[in-house]
Design a protein around this motif. Structure first.
Motif, short mmCIF file in Angstrom:
data_model
loop_
_atom_site.label_atom_id
_atom_site.label_comp_id
_atom_site.label_asym_id
_atom_site.label_seq_id
_atom_site.Cartn_x
_atom_site.Cartn_y
_atom_site.Cartn_z
N GLN A 1 0.80 -1.24 0.00
CA GLN A 1 0.00 0.00 0.00
C GLN A 1 0.82 1.28 0.00
O GLN A 1 0.50 2.22 -0.70
N ASP B 1 0.22 -4.56 -4.03
CA ASP B 1 -0.73 -3.48 -4.34
C ASP B 1 -0.19 -2.20 -3.72
O ASP B 1 0.27 -2.22 -2.58
N SER C 1 -8.97 6.46 -3.89
CA SER C 1 -10.35 6.81 -4.23
C SER C 1 -11.15 6.91 -2.92
O SER C 1 -11.16 5.96 -2.14
N1 5AD Z 1 -8.61 3.66 -3.20
C1 5AD Z 1 -7.66 3.13 -4.00
N2 5AD Z 1 -7.28 1.85 -3.93
C2 5AD Z 1 -7.87 1.07 -3.01
N3 5AD Z 1 -7.67 -0.24 -2.70
C3 5AD Z 1 -8.52 -0.55 -1.71
N4 5AD Z 1 -9.25 0.51 -1.34
C4 5AD Z 1 -8.85 1.54 -2.14
C5 5AD Z 1 -9.22 2.91 -2.25
N5 5AD Z 1 -10.14 3.45 -1.43
C6 5AD Z 1 -6.67 -1.07 -3.35
C7 5AD Z 1 -5.67 -1.62 -2.34
C8 5AD Z 1 -6.06 -3.08 -2.23
C9 5AD Z 1 -6.58 -3.35 -3.62
C10 5AD Z 1 -7.45 -4.55 -3.74
O1 5AD Z 1 -7.31 -2.19 -3.94
O2 5AD Z 1 -4.37 -1.50 -2.86
O3 5AD Z 1 -5.00 -3.91 -1.86
#
Ligand code: 5AD
Length: 437
Positions: free
Chosen positions: A258, A296, A330
């Motif tokens: 992340q 991710d 997002s």
């Molecule tokens: N905005 C952007 N990416 C997100 N993820 C999860 N929630 C959000 C968000 N609000 C991404 C994370 C997660 C993947 C499945 O989606 O990186 O690991």
């Protein structure tokens, strides 16, 4: 005549598995499967709520699908977006007759009946006990399969909507998972991917994830075992040992990081620092030689500074990821991060995303170019989209195109990697005699 149901799937692997489950529920109720919306009485869109653009795509798609709606037909939204918006979705999208969340698929037949009778309906109740244990999923027969072992999530990463759409975490019983995998293996599936939101935290009250890996890995006919997605700090020494000692467990882990900045990780409520994350990678690399990592990464999390973003960039190099999925943050209404101050302007986030994608691409390319010439075991999965080649995968999760007939799906071959686009490979079979092993 049997009613025909068409289901379109967006989002994660668990949605793919949930769609198979819905075909199970509806098949039992006498529905036939339609592969074309024009031929369906019931159209369901299985949705993702994790980012706004996923939801916007679905809204657009609903507009297209409504054109296929038969008199008395049903257009439904199911999955995480259905759960997130609930009955409000019926108001927002007039052409939708049915809204069903991930814990209510057992009732699909009745709910469809109500909707078909003109009663627009929503069921977004949470059912913490629900594992659909009595519903055999209807899968396309093939060499690989997803098996859900854990539903819901008890973590509270501040950016993430999933705890609010999939409810509390619970694990299936180990014996039930093993029975399902035995049935799959008997049908010729040799690669299984175990699914859960924090899958390595699996616990059924008596068995942990280490037990699960050992049990599933010893099912006759299972030659490859994968899982997704684990939580970095849930890799206990027991789990790493089970991975190392279970030959079926593949040398690849998807390990969402992340961010590379401790300050951002803290605001995300991730339960590790950059250093701790790297330490987990080290432990996995030490225990499982040759292991590869994908991840991710989110850029533009609230209050992320340029310097903090640079730490993410430097992590890509330091962690030396083999692949990465990159996202612009997002805002998800109702999540803790939505209330944080200092949201990053869209153009700044976009510029960061571009730079991150470039950094990831360069790292992946360099690693893949170095792989050319290596010999890997490849499981042939399916025909490739272009040409008449077959698409296969190494244990380390590299995609390889091989010149084999369509009948080769399901076979294992040793192949030399002969070239790379930077992300996927071409390969040549080196020892066909071993294919029947
Ligand atoms: N905005 C952007 N990416 C997100 N993820 C999860 N929630 C959000 C968000 N609000 C991404 C994370 C997660 C993947 C499945 O989606 O990186 O690991």
């Amino acid at each position: 005549m049997a009613k025909r149901v068409y289901i379109e799937t967006y989002g994660c692997q668990m949605n793919v598995a949930d769609t198979e489950l819905m075909f199970g529920v509806l098949g039992r109720a006498g529905y036939a499967r339609a592969d074309d919306p024009a031929e369906a009485d019931v159209m369901l869109v299985n949705t993702c709520a994790v980012r706004d653009n996923a939801e916007q795509r679905v809204i657009g798609r609903m507009g297209e699908l409504q054109r296929y709606k038969q008199p008395g037909g049903v257009l439904g939204v199911v999955g995480c977006m259905a759960q997130r918006l609930g009955p409000a979705l019926l108001e927002r999208v007039p052409r939708v007759d049915l809204v069903v969340g991930p814990d209510a698929y057992r009732n699909l037949d009745q709910l469809i009946g109500l909707a078909a009778g003109g009663q627009r309906t929503a069921d977004t109740g949470f059912r913490e006990w629900e594992h659909y244990e009595d519903v055999p999923p209807v899968r396309e027969k093939g060499p690989t399969a997803f098996v859900t072992v854990q539903r819901g999530c008890d973590y509270r990463c501040t950016f993430c909507i999933v705890p609010y759409t999939r409810g509390a975490e619970r694990s299936r019983r180990l014996e039930d998972v093993v029975r399902e995998v035995q049935a799959l293996a008997a049908e010729g599936t040799s690669e299984v991917t175990l699914l859960g939101q924090t899958v390595n935290g699996y616990h059924d009250g008596r068995h942990d994830f280490a037990d699960l890996l050992r049990s599933v890995g010893s099912v006759d006919g299972v030659r490859r075992l994968r899982f997704t997605s684990p939580y970095p700090t849930d890799f206990t020494p027991r789990v790493i040992e089970a991975m190392a000692l279970t030959p079926a467990v593949c040398e690849h882990v998807h390990l969402p990081v992340q961010s590379g900045s401790d300050a951002v990780l803290r605001r995300m409520l991730r339960r590790y620092t950059r250093a701790r994350y790297l330490e987990v990678m080290e432990q996995l690399r030490a225990g499982i030689p040759g292991i590869t990592f994908s991840t991710d990464i989110i850029v533009g999390f609230p209050a992320e500074t340029d310097a903090q973003f640079e730490e993410t960039l430097s992590l890509v190099a330091e962690a030396d990821f083999d692949d990465a999925y990159t996202f612009k943050y997002s805002v998800r209404e109702g999540t803790p991060a939505a209330r944080l101050r200092d949201h990053v302007p869209a153009d700044v986030a976009s510029a960061r995303l571009d730079r991150l994608i470039e950094a990831v691409r360069a790292n992946v390319r360099r690693k893949n170019v170095a792989r050319v010439g290596q010999v890997h075991e490849v499981l042939v999965e399916r025909p490739a989209r272009r040409g008449d080649l077959m698409l296969g995968r190494t244990r380390t999760n590299q995609l390889v195109l091989l010149d084999l007939p369509a009948g080769a799906a399901g076979e294992y071959h040793r192949a030399r990697l002969t070239g790379t686009t930077g992300s996927t490979f071409t390969g040549a079979v080196v020892a066909p005699a071993l294919a029947v092993l």
